[in-house]
Design a protein around this motif. Sequence first.
Motif, mmCIF file in Angstrom:
data_model
loop_
_atom_site.group_PDB
_atom_site.id
_atom_site.type_symbol
_atom_site.label_atom_id
_atom_site.label_comp_id
_atom_site.label_asym_id
_atom_site.label_seq_id
_atom_site.Cartn_x
_atom_site.Cartn_y
_atom_site.Cartn_z
ATOM 1 N N LEU A 299 -17.055 5.474 -10.162
ATOM 2 C CA LEU A 299 -16.052 6.083 -9.292
ATOM 3 C C LEU A 299 -15.995 7.599 -9.416
ATOM 4 N N ALA A 300 -16.322 8.129 -10.593
ATOM 5 C CA ALA A 300 -16.319 9.585 -10.824
ATOM 6 C C ALA A 300 -17.511 9.911 -11.714
ATOM 7 N N GLY B 1 -8.379 11.966 -10.418
ATOM 8 C CA GLY B 1 -7.857 11.014 -9.449
ATOM 9 C C GLY B 1 -8.154 9.560 -9.763
ATOM 10 N N LEU B 2 -8.419 9.238 -11.019
ATOM 11 C CA LEU B 2 -8.714 7.858 -11.409
ATOM 12 C C LEU B 2 -7.430 7.146 -11.839
ATOM 13 N N HIS B 3 -7.180 5.999 -11.246
ATOM 14 C CA HIS B 3 -6.012 5.189 -11.597
ATOM 15 C C HIS B 3 -6.486 3.815 -12.021
ATOM 16 N N ILE B 4 -5.963 3.329 -13.141
ATOM 17 C CA ILE B 4 -6.347 2.017 -13.659
ATOM 18 C C ILE B 4 -5.077 1.204 -13.845
ATOM 19 N N ARG B 5 -5.073 -0.026 -13.346
ATOM 20 C CA ARG B 5 -3.869 -0.841 -13.439
ATOM 21 C C ARG B 5 -4.217 -2.267 -13.831
ATOM 22 N N ARG B 6 -3.314 -2.893 -14.569
ATOM 23 C CA ARG B 6 -3.406 -4.318 -14.888
ATOM 24 C C ARG B 6 -2.658 -5.068 -13.792
ATOM 25 N N GLN B 7 -3.353 -6.008 -13.159
ATOM 26 C CA GLN B 7 -2.756 -6.788 -12.088
ATOM 27 C C GLN B 7 -3.110 -8.257 -12.311
ATOM 28 N N ARG C 190 -7.547 9.424 -3.233
ATOM 29 C CA ARG C 190 -7.666 10.693 -2.531
ATOM 30 C C ARG C 190 -6.647 11.668 -3.102
ATOM 31 N N GLU C 191 -6.929 12.962 -2.934
ATOM 32 C CA GLU C 191 -6.042 13.979 -3.504
ATOM 33 C C GLU C 191 -4.624 13.847 -2.967
ATOM 34 N N ASP C 192 -4.496 13.509 -1.671
ATOM 35 C CA ASP C 192 -3.152 13.421 -1.102
ATOM 36 C C ASP C 192 -2.385 12.205 -1.591
ATOM 37 N N GLU C 193 -3.122 11.229 -2.194
ATOM 38 C CA GLU C 193 -2.469 10.042 -2.729
ATOM 39 C C GLU C 193 -2.153 10.174 -4.213
ATOM 40 N N GLU C 194 -2.867 11.107 -4.869
ATOM 41 C CA GLU C 194 -2.823 11.151 -6.333
ATOM 42 C C GLU C 194 -1.426 11.428 -6.872
ATOM 43 N N GLU C 195 -0.747 12.450 -6.322
ATOM 44 C CA GLU C 195 0.559 12.811 -6.849
ATOM 45 C C GLU C 195 1.577 11.713 -6.571
#
Length: 476
Positions: A287-288, A319-325, A335-340
């Motif tokens: 991803l990066a 901009g990397l997000h990791i989640r337990r689901q 995306r940058e606009d989603e990161e914040e």
Amino acid sequence: MLKKIRAYMEKYHMLQAGDIVAAGISGGADSVCLLFMLHALRDEIPFTLYVVHVNHGIREEAGRDAAFVEALCKRLDIPFYLEAADVEAIAKQRRCSTEEAGRQLRYAAFKRILNDEAAQCKGRMRIAVAHNLNDRAETMLFHLFRGSGLHGLRSIQPIRSRKGEPDVIRPLLSVSRREIEEYLTNIGEKWCIDHTNDEDTYTRNRIRHHILPYAEEAVAGGAVANMGRAADILSETADYVEQETEQAYKDCVVKETESEIALSVKEVSGRHTFLKKQIILYCLEQLAPARKDVTAGHVEAILGLFTEAGNRKLHLPDGLHIRRQYDAVCFEKCREDEEEKSRQEMVLPLPAEGKKEEIPLSDTKILECRVFNCEKTVNIPQNQYTKWFDYDKIKKPLMVRTRRAGDYLTIDTFGSRKSIQDYMVDEKIPANMRDSIYLIAEDSHILWVPGHRISSHYKIDENTKRILQIQIRGGQ
């Protein structure tokens, strides 16, 4: 010298007939040697050679070096390209070191010139640089001292391949700096001397001037060559690990798109800890690719998602997000606009002693960490947004996050606890602000409510050896 370098190049298939090569020639001994080697090899392998020299505008003698290389190319009848740039200004603009800015400019020049010339030649594009055996040993030690993993310890590679880019070849990686200088002296060729290499300003220079010479003289003669062989072994090991990791990844992945990867918790949990970490790193690289600013602390925090039930989310750099689901751990590139908007939890990378780490909390607010030895005479700062903690009491990766159920502070030396909910109520923190306040946490134990108190458990005392300083700058 030519025989030795030719054999090394053949071993790694660096050149073949029809190739287009842009060689980075600074005028130093290593690059001058590279130029003579490539020039001689053209008699055996028909390839196209161009020389690229970048004037960084930093040293007074930079113009002299450019003229030297141009004259050498004219004598050898090799096309010469000169690139000039204000590297210090570019470094400030890009917020990086002058070394990194210079490297970026050099490789951009290589690729631009190769692309311009590729219309006339149909062979493979190659970038030739003059790293030698000493450079490889210095880089290995540099990475070792900074806590690098397997990939860093294998150091500089004979060939660097990246998708969509020309391969970078390093023909001199089998010969030492001493061999290079002796070769040029024997054939009567001169070279330019960069006096900044004699200074101890840079960490790499200190390794070059003090550590490696001492190792050669007082520890083991031939240490540099031995480290080169060790780098080869580590490189083979890394290749094997990559192969096993790719197969394990295929067995564990349950979803894979350009911006998201999901891994089965059950499949990953059954693997060895080392392989689990490699799978995590592999996902991050997909991803990066640069894996910028990802630390061992980040990997440990992600590993925790596989062992701790409950839906949780981590925020990493780039901009990397990791989640337990439920039964999967999902890796996302936002995306940058989603990161914040989606920022909920961030791993707080703890620095090595004497170093600092920074992470942005907003456009104007920065969180900075430093670790240093405790001196009994130093006064504890009373600043509301600068706090000290006993570093050795911290056992797990720290998080910067908003509150969640089960969070608590210890409020006295006996370990008495108070929930964050009760603490915020007692402190009369407005209800509409409680879910937006960033906390510093070790699992559910809150070290610090910024702007308010710290947990008694982490306070420094007469037994404290190392201090973690956390400071928040900017914003309100």
